[in-house]
Write a protein that holds these residues in place. Sequence first.
Motif, PDB file in Angstrom:
ATOM      1  N   ASN A 210       0.850  -1.185   0.000  1.00 31.66           N
ATOM      2  CA  ASN A 210       0.000   0.000   0.000  1.00 31.66           C
ATOM      3  C   ASN A 210       0.890   1.241   0.000  1.00 31.66           C
ATOM      4  N   VAL A 211       1.025   1.885  -1.157  1.00 28.79           N
ATOM      5  CA  VAL A 211       1.969   3.005  -1.231  1.00 28.79           C
ATOM      6  C   VAL A 211       1.384   4.313  -0.684  1.00 28.79           C
ATOM      7  N   ARG A 212       0.137   4.292  -0.297  1.00 31.18           N
ATOM      8  CA  ARG A 212      -0.374   5.439   0.468  1.00 31.18           C
ATOM      9  C   ARG A 212       0.192   5.409   1.886  1.00 31.18           C
ATOM     10  N   ALA A 213       0.327   4.199   2.427  1.00 28.95           N
ATOM     11  CA  ALA A 213       0.888   4.056   3.775  1.00 28.95           C
ATOM     12  C   ALA A 213       2.408   4.111   3.759  1.00 28.95           C
ATOM     13  N   THR A 214       3.015   3.498   2.740  1.00 27.22           N
ATOM     14  CA  THR A 214       4.481   3.478   2.619  1.00 27.22           C
ATOM     15  C   THR A 214       4.842   3.884   1.188  1.00 27.22           C
ATOM     16  N   PRO A 215       4.936   5.171   0.915  1.00 28.14           N
ATOM     17  CA  PRO A 215       5.150   5.659  -0.454  1.00 28.14           C
ATOM     18  C   PRO A 215       6.482   5.218  -1.047  1.00 28.14           C
ATOM     19  N   ILE A 216       6.507   5.128  -2.367  1.00 28.45           N
ATOM     20  CA  ILE A 216       7.764   4.901  -3.079  1.00 28.45           C
ATOM     21  C   ILE A 216       8.580   6.193  -3.003  1.00 28.45           C
ATOM     22  N   GLU A 217       9.796   6.075  -2.485  1.00 34.51           N
ATOM     23  CA  GLU A 217      10.653   7.256  -2.341  1.00 34.51           C
ATOM     24  C   GLU A 217      11.697   7.349  -3.441  1.00 34.51           C
ATOM     25  N   SER A 218      12.163   6.202  -3.923  1.00 39.43           N
ATOM     26  CA  SER A 218      13.177   6.229  -4.974  1.00 39.43           C
ATOM     27  C   SER A 218      13.337   4.836  -5.566  1.00 39.43           C
ATOM     28  N   VAL A 219      14.051   4.804  -6.682  1.00 47.37           N
ATOM     29  CA  VAL A 219      14.461   3.546  -7.309  1.00 47.37           C
ATOM     30  C   VAL A 219      15.977   3.586  -7.426  1.00 47.37           C
ATOM     31  N   ASP A 220      16.619   2.455  -7.185  1.00 47.42           N
ATOM     32  CA  ASP A 220      18.071   2.384  -7.387  1.00 47.42           C
ATOM     33  C   ASP A 220      18.381   1.201  -8.303  1.00 47.42           C
ATOM     34  N   ALA A 221      19.634   0.869  -8.430  1.00 46.27           N
ATOM     35  CA  ALA A 221      20.038  -0.179  -9.371  1.00 46.27           C
ATOM     36  C   ALA A 221      19.412  -1.525  -9.051  1.00 46.27           C
ATOM     37  N   THR A 222      19.139  -1.772  -7.783  1.00 43.96           N
ATOM     38  CA  THR A 222      18.684  -3.109  -7.374  1.00 43.96           C
ATOM     39  C   THR A 222      17.192  -3.223  -7.102  1.00 43.96           C
ATOM     40  N   GLY A 223      16.466  -2.089  -7.055  1.00 43.96           N
ATOM     41  CA  GLY A 223      15.046  -2.202  -6.776  1.00 43.96           C
ATOM     42  C   GLY A 223      14.392  -0.910  -6.347  1.00 43.96           C
ATOM     43  N   ILE A 224      13.327  -1.047  -5.563  1.00 46.92           N
ATOM     44  CA  ILE A 224      12.488   0.081  -5.162  1.00 46.92           C
ATOM     45  C   ILE A 224      12.634   0.323  -3.667  1.00 46.92           C
ATOM     46  N   ASN A 225      12.778   1.591  -3.310  1.00 39.04           N
ATOM     47  CA  ASN A 225      12.820   2.001  -1.909  1.00 39.04           C
ATOM     48  C   ASN A 225      11.514   2.677  -1.540  1.00 39.04           C
ATOM     49  N   THR A 226      10.812   2.118  -0.553  1.00 39.78           N
ATOM     50  CA  THR A 226       9.646   2.795  -0.005  1.00 39.78           C
ATOM     51  C   THR A 226      10.057   3.484   1.289  1.00 39.78           C
ATOM     52  N   SER A 227       9.104   4.097   1.955  1.00 37.95           N
ATOM     53  CA  SER A 227       9.416   4.817   3.188  1.00 37.95           C
ATOM     54  C   SER A 227       9.829   3.889   4.322  1.00 37.95           C
ATOM     55  N   ASP A 228       9.605   2.556   4.157  1.00 41.35           N
ATOM     56  CA  ASP A 228       9.985   1.677   5.278  1.00 41.35           C
ATOM     57  C   ASP A 228      10.867   0.501   4.901  1.00 41.35           C
ATOM     58  N   THR A 229      11.115   0.268   3.588  1.00 41.93           N
ATOM     59  CA  THR A 229      11.973  -0.875   3.260  1.00 41.93           C
ATOM     60  C   THR A 229      12.451  -0.784   1.815  1.00 41.93           C
ATOM     61  N   HIS A 230      13.319  -1.721   1.448  1.00 43.23           N
ATOM     62  CA  HIS A 230      13.829  -1.844   0.081  1.00 43.23           C
ATOM     63  C   HIS A 230      13.361  -3.173  -0.499  1.00 43.23           C
ATOM     64  N   TYR A 231      12.961  -3.177  -1.764  1.00 45.50           N
ATOM     65  CA  TYR A 231      12.529  -4.396  -2.438  1.00 45.50           C
ATOM     66  C   TYR A 231      13.519  -4.707  -3.555  1.00 45.50           C
ATOM     67  N   ASP A 232      14.199  -5.849  -3.449  1.00 45.18           N
ATOM     68  CA  ASP A 232      15.118  -6.292  -4.496  1.00 45.18           C
ATOM     69  C   ASP A 232      14.313  -6.808  -5.686  1.00 45.18           C
TER      70      ASP A 232
END
Length: 397
Positions: A210-232
């Motif tokens: 739910n990106v309303r609760a944990t918005p996407i903050e950025s993308v890097d080479a390995t995946g997506i960073n939300t406000s609370d974690t990183h997804y590979d």
Amino acid sequence: MATGPLSAAMTPSFTGLDSFAGEIHHTAAWPHYPVDFTGKRVAVIGTGSSGIQSIPIIAEQAAHLYVFQRTPNYSVPAGNKPLSATELDDIKATYADRRRSSWRSGGGSPHITAAKPTFAFTPEERRAAFEKRWQLGGVLFSKTFPDQMTDLGANEEARRFYEEKVRAVIDDPAVADLLIPTDHPIGTKRICTDSNYFQTFNRPGVTLINVRATPIESVDATGINTSDTHYDLDMIVLATGFDAMTGALGKIDIVGRCGATLRDDWANGPRTYLGLGVDGFPNLFLISGPGAPAVLANMVLHAEAQVDWIAAAIAHLDDHGHAAMEAAADSVDGWVAECVRRADETLFTKANSWYMGANVPGKPRGFMLFVGGFATYNDICAEVADAGYKGFDLIKR
């Protein structure tokens, strides 16, 4: 201008998106070669129509699928199935009748809504009608009864039935809570259609974020960073929609009288007469644009109706020695007001939809379509033509 109301795809401006080392695909620009999801960690961003249609297919192949949802959407079974030779023969045998009824319908299809409002039927009759429409599949669930899009109580009846159906196929009630919309009446955004979309979230290899609760903050080479974690991730699929109705036109430098651009003329929202002409832009004709039924009707039949009208208008100019025709300013003002009046009599304006331009940051809000029905619209256009193109200025050579 046959540029299409849903052709200007939107790519989100996530910080670092260009740095992602894996594959990135947009559903509106899908490659012509097969995309292999096998064994990959895939993110789908967006749960509109293309997201809802692609998520079940990707989930069948991916090692893990992460669905990043900002806004849940209503979706009903598509009802797609193979047709037998007998069924095809029956369909073709009644084609002429269905085409005639489609021309005289509200949405350009042979669908016939119930003869009475929702609450003129018993609860049992209402449920049976909803169930029949659900089993048939498709977006016409929103037209089971004639008052579903104008009466909030009638709409709520449809919404409750919908929620019951969806909750019945989702194992985790907390996931169901996230997937069922609560912010707009059913049908006020275009209802999506799916094949086992909600059931897909029962799979162990599918995660809903739910990106309303944990918005996407950025993308890097390995995946997506939300406000609370990183997804590979190995792949990102952007199902992020379109700048609808006006987006494609706004990308073109259309210049009218005195050097005015259509983009600037529409800075506060699109202005047309019948969805066909624009004051200050002689000989500019629009097909399936703002001010017409467009995406609220059968798009093939709608385009046919407008092309026929435009062709007849051009023939009229030639026959009478005219060089141009241009919508009069007061005609445009009157049509814009008429479209607003009709929209305000419905529930459509209660949703932050792409019908309203609400999905595009900075875009003026306003319902961009004629909601009075396909047959009614065609009758109005015919009356204008029969009256010598009333509301247009015809310019001599």
